[in-house]
Design a protein around this motif. Structure first.
Motif, mmCIF file in Angstrom:
data_model
loop_
_atom_site.group_PDB
_atom_site.id
_atom_site.type_symbol
_atom_site.label_atom_id
_atom_site.label_comp_id
_atom_site.label_asym_id
_atom_site.label_seq_id
_atom_site.Cartn_x
_atom_site.Cartn_y
_atom_site.Cartn_z
ATOM 1 N N UNK A 237 63.281 -34.891 -31.498
ATOM 2 C CA UNK A 237 64.535 -35.641 -31.600
ATOM 3 C C UNK A 237 64.500 -36.986 -30.886
ATOM 4 N N UNK A 238 63.377 -37.351 -30.304
ATOM 5 C CA UNK A 238 63.310 -38.564 -29.486
ATOM 6 C C UNK A 238 62.839 -39.773 -30.282
ATOM 7 N N UNK A 239 63.356 -40.951 -29.919
ATOM 8 C CA UNK A 239 62.844 -42.209 -30.467
ATOM 9 C C UNK A 239 62.952 -43.259 -29.365
ATOM 10 N N UNK A 240 61.942 -44.097 -29.287
ATOM 11 C CA UNK A 240 61.879 -45.100 -28.227
ATOM 12 C C UNK A 240 61.644 -46.487 -28.816
ATOM 13 N N UNK A 241 62.159 -47.486 -28.128
ATOM 14 C CA UNK A 241 61.859 -48.876 -28.440
ATOM 15 C C UNK A 241 60.501 -49.153 -27.796
ATOM 16 N N UNK A 242 59.472 -49.258 -28.609
ATOM 17 C CA UNK A 242 58.108 -49.347 -28.092
ATOM 18 C C UNK A 242 57.843 -50.611 -27.281
ATOM 19 N N UNK A 243 58.436 -51.731 -27.678
ATOM 20 C CA UNK A 243 58.232 -52.969 -26.925
ATOM 21 C C UNK A 243 58.837 -52.838 -25.522
ATOM 22 N N UNK A 244 60.044 -52.321 -25.428
ATOM 23 C CA UNK A 244 60.674 -52.132 -24.118
ATOM 24 C C UNK A 244 59.895 -51.113 -23.291
ATOM 25 N N UNK A 245 59.343 -50.101 -23.959
ATOM 26 C CA UNK A 245 58.551 -49.083 -23.272
ATOM 27 C C UNK A 245 57.294 -49.703 -22.652
ATOM 28 N N UNK A 246 56.659 -50.623 -23.375
ATOM 29 C CA UNK A 246 55.472 -51.305 -22.833
ATOM 30 C C UNK A 246 55.834 -52.144 -21.601
ATOM 31 N N UNK A 247 56.949 -52.875 -21.687
ATOM 32 C CA UNK A 247 57.380 -53.674 -20.532
ATOM 33 C C UNK A 247 57.720 -52.777 -19.345
ATOM 34 N N UNK A 248 58.366 -51.646 -19.600
ATOM 35 C CA UNK A 248 58.705 -50.711 -18.518
ATOM 36 C C UNK A 248 57.432 -50.244 -17.815
ATOM 37 N N UNK A 249 56.407 -49.916 -18.590
ATOM 38 C CA UNK A 249 55.135 -49.488 -18.011
ATOM 39 C C UNK A 249 54.452 -50.591 -17.231
ATOM 40 N N UNK A 250 54.497 -51.810 -17.761
ATOM 41 C CA UNK A 250 53.883 -52.950 -17.085
ATOM 42 C C UNK A 250 54.540 -53.206 -15.727
ATOM 43 N N UNK A 251 55.869 -53.206 -15.696
ATOM 44 C CA UNK A 251 56.569 -53.432 -14.430
ATOM 45 C C UNK A 251 56.401 -52.249 -13.482
ATOM 46 N N UNK A 252 56.232 -51.042 -14.026
ATOM 47 C CA UNK A 252 55.991 -49.887 -13.181
ATOM 48 C C UNK A 252 54.649 -50.011 -12.463
ATOM 49 N N UNK B 175 61.465 -52.361 -14.129
ATOM 50 C CA UNK B 175 60.970 -51.216 -14.884
ATOM 51 C C UNK B 175 62.131 -50.324 -15.325
ATOM 52 N N UNK B 176 63.095 -50.137 -14.443
ATOM 53 C CA UNK B 176 64.267 -49.324 -14.784
ATOM 54 C C UNK B 176 65.066 -49.961 -15.910
ATOM 55 N N UNK B 177 65.231 -51.290 -15.853
ATOM 56 C CA UNK B 177 65.960 -52.004 -16.917
ATOM 57 C C UNK B 177 65.305 -51.746 -18.275
ATOM 58 N N UNK B 178 63.987 -51.922 -18.320
ATOM 59 C CA UNK B 178 63.292 -51.722 -19.591
ATOM 60 C C UNK B 178 63.198 -50.241 -19.962
ATOM 61 N N UNK B 179 63.203 -49.353 -18.977
ATOM 62 C CA UNK B 179 63.247 -47.918 -19.251
ATOM 63 C C UNK B 179 64.528 -47.574 -19.990
ATOM 64 N N UNK B 180 65.634 -48.115 -19.523
ATOM 65 C CA UNK B 180 66.923 -47.863 -20.170
ATOM 66 C C UNK B 180 66.929 -48.470 -21.573
ATOM 67 N N UNK B 181 66.396 -49.672 -21.711
ATOM 68 C CA UNK B 181 66.320 -50.328 -23.028
ATOM 69 C C UNK B 181 65.427 -49.539 -23.987
ATOM 70 N N UNK B 182 64.384 -48.911 -23.480
ATOM 71 C CA UNK B 182 63.434 -48.191 -24.326
ATOM 72 C C UNK B 182 64.013 -46.907 -24.902
ATOM 73 N N UNK B 183 65.040 -46.377 -24.298
ATOM 74 C CA UNK B 183 65.529 -45.063 -24.676
ATOM 75 C C UNK B 183 66.379 -45.048 -25.922
#
Length: 137
Positions: free
Chosen positions: A62-77, A109-117
């Motif tokens: 049931x999950x879907x993610x914004x992949x671009x935001x997910x990449x930024x979240x990982x980079x900042x993490x 990272x948290x900002x982009x984590x929220x955007x990725x969700x």
């Protein structure tokens, strides 16, 4: 609590509220016990990671993610982890610059984590309702 957001429980659901309340309570208690003890930082993070992995595994279809935001979240993490590790040496970081860097990078990272969700249909909240309230005055 932002890490457990990857589980994508429905907004305003009891499960989501309970999960976030538990996670914030654990972090708050741990930091009150000893804010500069690394174990009181790592244990809540590792606990949140385990809860997130289990939750994502249970809800995988049931999950879907914004992949671009997910990449930024990982980079900042990655930047946050580097700053966290370098900030552990109090002798070379007397002004706590690395500790400040940790907060900046983990915030990004948290900002982009929220955007990725939200998958690819993420909308940013606006404050348009405040403009309407000002006009009424």
């Amino acid at each position: 609590a932002s890490l457990t957001g990857y589980i994508q429980l429905p907004l305003r659901s009891q499960g989501r509220e309970i999960l976030h309340t538990i996670m914030v309570s654990i972090v708050t208690c741990a930091q009150l016990m000893s804010p500069w003890n690394v174990m009181y930082t790592l244990v809540p993070i590792l606990f949140a990671l385990v809860v997130t992995i289990v939750g994502v595994a249970l809800r995988w279809k049931r999950l879907s993610y914004n992949k671009q935001a997910l990449r930024f979240a990982g980079l900042f993490l990655v930047g946050a982890v580097i700053c966290f590790v370098k900030g552990l040496d109090e002798n070379t970081d007397k002004f706590r610059r690395w500790h400040g860097g940790w907060h900046i990078f983990v915030g990004l990272s948290t900002w982009f984590t929220i955007r990725a969700q939200g998958g690819n249909s993420v909308r940013v909240a606006t404050l348009d309702h405040l403009d309407a309230a000002d006009k009424e005055l």
